[in-house]
Write a protein that holds these residues in place. Structure first.
Motif, PDB file in Angstrom:
ATOM      1  N   ASP A  14       0.849  -1.195   0.000  1.00  8.42           N
ATOM      2  CA  ASP A  14       0.000   0.000   0.000  1.00  8.42           C
ATOM      3  C   ASP A  14       0.883   1.243   0.000  1.00  8.42           C
ATOM      4  OD1 ASP A  14      -2.254  -1.586   0.159  1.00  8.42           O
ATOM      5  OD2 ASP A  14      -2.599  -1.221   2.296  1.00  8.42           O
ATOM      6  N   GLU A  16       2.442   4.631   1.147  1.00  8.21           N
ATOM      7  CA  GLU A  16       2.614   5.199   2.484  1.00  8.21           C
ATOM      8  C   GLU A  16       2.551   6.714   2.379  1.00  8.21           C
ATOM      9  OE1 GLU A  16       6.346   5.501   5.189  1.00  8.21           O
ATOM     10  OE2 GLU A  16       5.445   3.515   5.474  1.00  8.21           O
ATOM     11  N   ARG A  18       2.830  10.413   3.981  1.00 10.08           N
ATOM     12  CA  ARG A  18       3.489  11.158   5.059  1.00 10.08           C
ATOM     13  C   ARG A  18       3.278  12.639   4.816  1.00 10.08           C
ATOM     14  NH1 ARG A  18       7.330   8.243   7.988  1.00 10.08           N
ATOM     15  NH2 ARG A  18       7.777   6.199   7.142  1.00 10.08           N
ATOM     16  N   ALA A  27       3.562  10.702  -0.922  1.00 11.24           N
ATOM     17  CA  ALA A  27       3.260   9.272  -0.872  1.00 11.24           C
ATOM     18  C   ALA A  27       4.413   8.526  -1.525  1.00 11.24           C
ATOM     19  CB  ALA A  27       1.955   8.966  -1.587  1.00 11.24           C
ATOM     20  N   ALA A  66      -2.769   7.585  -2.087  1.00  9.49           N
ATOM     21  CA  ALA A  66      -2.973   6.841  -0.841  1.00  9.49           C
ATOM     22  C   ALA A  66      -4.426   6.411  -0.671  1.00  9.49           C
ATOM     23  CB  ALA A  66      -2.529   7.682   0.352  1.00  9.49           C
ATOM     24  N   GLY A 137      -5.087   5.027   3.040  1.00  9.23           N
ATOM     25  CA  GLY A 137      -3.642   4.804   3.038  1.00  9.23           C
ATOM     26  C   GLY A 137      -3.081   4.928   4.441  1.00  9.23           C
ATOM     27  N   HIS A 138      -1.809   4.704   4.562  1.00  6.53           N
ATOM     28  CA  HIS A 138      -1.150   4.791   5.858  1.00  6.53           C
ATOM     29  C   HIS A 138      -0.659   6.213   6.066  1.00  6.53           C
ATOM     30  CE1 HIS A 138      -1.354   0.492   6.223  1.00  6.53           C
ATOM     31  NE2 HIS A 138      -0.850   0.381   5.006  1.00  6.53           N
ATOM     32  N   VAL A 140       1.086   9.017   8.021  1.00  7.11           N
ATOM     33  CA  VAL A 140       2.090   9.138   9.072  1.00  7.11           C
ATOM     34  C   VAL A 140       2.631  10.549   9.035  1.00  7.11           C
ATOM     35  CG1 VAL A 140       4.302   8.280   9.905  1.00  7.11           C
ATOM     36  CG2 VAL A 140       2.742   6.717   8.766  1.00  7.11           C
TER      37      VAL A 140
END
Length: 156
Positions: A14, A16, A18, A27, A66, A137-138, A140
């Motif tokens: 997936d 990532e 940020r 991403a 994402a 999406g992740h 962070v």
């Protein structure tokens, strides 16, 4: 686009998502591209050597990636190749080739997609406020990610 490169392949994970300290979304994702060729001697299709290309995309497009793409999705990504050199903790120099993605989307060779246009925010430019944007999406928040000196040219 000058010196552009396009890669077609599958996402290995997936994307990532940020955010830089300045609030810029980025991403990161990896595309695995395996060329196929026809072996006339055996009469069968064969896989060539796989290319694993690390990719990054910035701002609103990063959030779109994402939210839209998942591991295993076949994508077409186009952008500029960049070589980055760094030093490991042991003092060894390493170089990597990465793709600074300008455009990305799902491949429609064996799939369908429904396109939904975003509602412009901040005049259509810049990140949405906060990381909780309904993204799958992740997300962070990365205080160590460098802020881009020029919004049109992110630094790595």
């Amino acid at each position: 686009m000058t010196q552009g490169y396009t890669v077609i392949g599958n996402l290995t994970g997936d994307p990532e998502l940020r955010f830089t300290p300045a609030g810029e979304a980025v991403a990161n994702f990896t595309v695995a591209s395996t060329p196929r060729y026809f072996d006339r001697a055996t009469g069968q299709w064969r896989d060539g050597d796989a290319l694993f290309l690390r990719c990054s995309i910035w701002r609103q497009a990063a959030e779109n990636v994402a939210e839209s793409l998942r591991r295993g999705a076949r994508v077409i990504a186009s952008g500029r190749l960049r070589q980055r050199t760094y030093q490991t903790r042991e003092g060894d120099k390493r170089s990597v080739i990465e793709l600074d993605v300008i455009e990305v989307g799902p491949s429609l060779l064996n799939a369908t997609a429904t396109v939904r246009r975003n509602t412009p925010t901040h005049g259509g430019f810049g990140p949405r406020s906060g990381a909780s944007n309904g993204s799958r999406g992740h997300a962070v928040h990365d205080d160590t990610a460098p802020a881009a000196a020029d919004p049109a040219e992110p630094t790595f």
